[in-house]
Design a protein around this motif. Sequence first.
Motif, PDB file in Angstrom:
ATOM      1  N   GLU A 158     -25.648 -17.621  45.748  1.00  9.33           N
ATOM      2  CA  GLU A 158     -26.115 -16.440  46.486  1.00  9.33           C
ATOM      3  C   GLU A 158     -27.524 -16.044  46.051  1.00  9.33           C
ATOM      4  O   GLU A 158     -28.349 -15.639  46.867  1.00  9.33           O
ATOM      5  CB  GLU A 158     -25.149 -15.266  46.306  1.00  9.33           C
ATOM      6  CG  GLU A 158     -23.782 -15.490  46.935  1.00  9.33           C
ATOM      7  CD  GLU A 158     -23.863 -15.754  48.430  1.00  9.33           C
ATOM      8  OE1 GLU A 158     -24.644 -15.069  49.117  1.00  9.33           O
ATOM      9  OE2 GLU A 158     -23.151 -16.652  48.902  1.00  9.33           O
ATOM     10  N   GLU A 208     -30.877 -15.860  48.463  1.00 13.67           N
ATOM     11  CA  GLU A 208     -31.723 -14.665  48.501  1.00 13.67           C
ATOM     12  C   GLU A 208     -33.174 -15.007  48.165  1.00 13.67           C
ATOM     13  O   GLU A 208     -34.106 -14.574  48.844  1.00 13.67           O
ATOM     14  CB  GLU A 208     -31.168 -13.617  47.532  1.00 13.67           C
ATOM     15  CG  GLU A 208     -31.965 -12.345  47.474  1.00 13.67           C
ATOM     16  CD  GLU A 208     -31.887 -11.515  48.738  1.00 13.67           C
ATOM     17  OE1 GLU A 208     -32.826 -10.743  48.986  1.00 13.67           O
ATOM     18  OE2 GLU A 208     -30.903 -11.630  49.495  1.00 13.67           O
ATOM     19  N   ASN A 258     -36.225 -14.622  50.854  1.00 14.40           N
ATOM     20  CA  ASN A 258     -37.091 -13.456  50.664  1.00 14.40           C
ATOM     21  C   ASN A 258     -38.196 -13.618  49.625  1.00 14.40           C
ATOM     22  O   ASN A 258     -39.191 -12.904  49.682  1.00 14.40           O
ATOM     23  CB  ASN A 258     -36.238 -12.235  50.290  1.00 14.40           C
ATOM     24  CG  ASN A 258     -35.250 -11.909  51.384  1.00 14.40           C
ATOM     25  OD1 ASN A 258     -35.610 -11.896  52.555  1.00 14.40           O
ATOM     26  ND2 ASN A 258     -34.011 -11.674  51.014  1.00 14.40           N
TER      27      ASN A 258
END
Length: 117
Positions: A41, A45, A49
């Motif tokens: 995860e 991310e 981003n």
Amino acid sequence: MDGAKALALALKCCKRRTSKKKRTKWSKQWFLYRAKFGHRELLKELRDNEPDDYKNFLLMNGDCLNELLEMVEPHIKKEDTVMRKAIPPVDRLSLTLRFSATGISFQDLKFMIAISP
């Protein structure tokens, strides 16, 4: 103590040391929650981003990782068993890249990636 008794005692001690310890459990419970506690995860991310942090983490961008994964996946892929699910190739590769990037021990990496050393 005569030689035969000493030899018998030595063999008995050696046999005791080499006997396998009975396994109490197959895997630590928190390893079973790899999807929840692992780094996948975080990588998603970072890739979506913060591409600079992603590149800093693995020393390559997402496109390079995907290209490398395509090349090595058939060689590092494992089959699931009735005992447990196999570690996905992307996790195996990212663990290897992180180890290469940092040089930290597998004992330290196991906490970050939730994979037994």
